[in-house]
Scaffold this motif. Structure first.
Motif, mmCIF file in Angstrom:
data_model
loop_
_atom_site.group_PDB
_atom_site.id
_atom_site.type_symbol
_atom_site.label_atom_id
_atom_site.label_comp_id
_atom_site.label_asym_id
_atom_site.label_seq_id
_atom_site.Cartn_x
_atom_site.Cartn_y
_atom_site.Cartn_z
ATOM 1 N N LEU A 1 -9.042 2.540 -2.010
ATOM 2 C CA LEU A 1 -8.882 3.417 -0.864
ATOM 3 C C LEU A 1 -9.058 2.631 0.426
ATOM 4 O O LEU A 1 -10.030 1.904 0.598
ATOM 5 C CB LEU A 1 -9.910 4.548 -0.927
ATOM 6 C CG LEU A 1 -9.898 5.545 0.223
ATOM 7 C CD1 LEU A 1 -8.597 6.343 0.236
ATOM 8 C CD2 LEU A 1 -11.102 6.472 0.112
ATOM 9 N N PHE B 1 -3.862 3.918 0.325
ATOM 10 C CA PHE B 1 -4.427 3.130 -0.766
ATOM 11 C C PHE B 1 -3.757 1.768 -0.816
ATOM 12 O O PHE B 1 -2.527 1.678 -0.788
ATOM 13 C CB PHE B 1 -4.194 3.822 -2.116
ATOM 14 C CG PHE B 1 -5.117 4.959 -2.408
ATOM 15 C CD1 PHE B 1 -6.249 4.769 -3.182
ATOM 16 C CD2 PHE B 1 -4.853 6.218 -1.913
ATOM 17 C CE1 PHE B 1 -7.099 5.824 -3.467
ATOM 18 C CE2 PHE B 1 -5.692 7.287 -2.192
ATOM 19 C CZ PHE B 1 -6.827 7.081 -2.965
ATOM 20 N N HIS C 1 0.838 -1.189 0.000
ATOM 21 C CA HIS C 1 0.000 0.000 0.000
ATOM 22 C C HIS C 1 0.876 1.243 0.000
ATOM 23 O O HIS C 1 2.088 1.162 0.194
ATOM 24 C CB HIS C 1 -0.931 0.019 1.220
ATOM 25 C CG HIS C 1 -0.208 0.107 2.527
ATOM 26 N ND1 HIS C 1 0.269 -1.004 3.183
ATOM 27 C CD2 HIS C 1 0.137 1.170 3.275
ATOM 28 C CE1 HIS C 1 0.869 -0.620 4.291
ATOM 29 N NE2 HIS C 1 0.808 0.699 4.380
ATOM 30 N N GLU D 1 -6.058 8.420 -7.012
ATOM 31 C CA GLU D 1 -6.195 7.037 -7.481
ATOM 32 C C GLU D 1 -5.692 6.900 -8.920
ATOM 33 O O GLU D 1 -5.018 5.936 -9.255
ATOM 34 C CB GLU D 1 -7.640 6.571 -7.372
ATOM 35 C CG GLU D 1 -7.806 5.123 -7.792
ATOM 36 C CD GLU D 1 -9.217 4.594 -7.625
ATOM 37 O OE1 GLU D 1 -9.524 3.574 -8.262
ATOM 38 O OE2 GLU D 1 -10.004 5.188 -6.860
#
Length: 84
Positions: free
Chosen positions: A44, A36, A24, A59
């Protein structure tokens, strides 16, 4: 806390003690932060202060640079330098 990528005002990083978790990235800008997951798809995990619109932008950046971010994680957490 290794920084994997900087784009504009965003800093993408992880903590050295995060290596026990799935891959992440944390993303900071000013007093905002988000986390994320990178696997199995970008998603998320946490949000502290970003708007929905900005989260979509972040993102998209992560998706565009996912391979690099995963490689940075692997190189640090798994000692994978990408060489044989």
């Amino acid at each position: 806390m290794p920084t994997a990528l900087r784009i504009g005002a965003y800093r993408f990083y992880f903590y050295s003690h995060d290596c026990g978790e799935p891959r992440h990235m944390h993303v900071d800008r000013e007093n905002r932060s988000a986390k994320f997951w990178l696997d199995p798809d970008v998603s998320l995990a946490e949000n502290h202060g970003y708007s929905r619109q900005e989260l979509r932008t972040i993102e998209r950046i992560i998706r565009d640079h996912r391979e690099r971010l995963c490689n940075e994680w692997d190189a640090f957490c798994r000692g994978d330098t990408g060489t044989s």
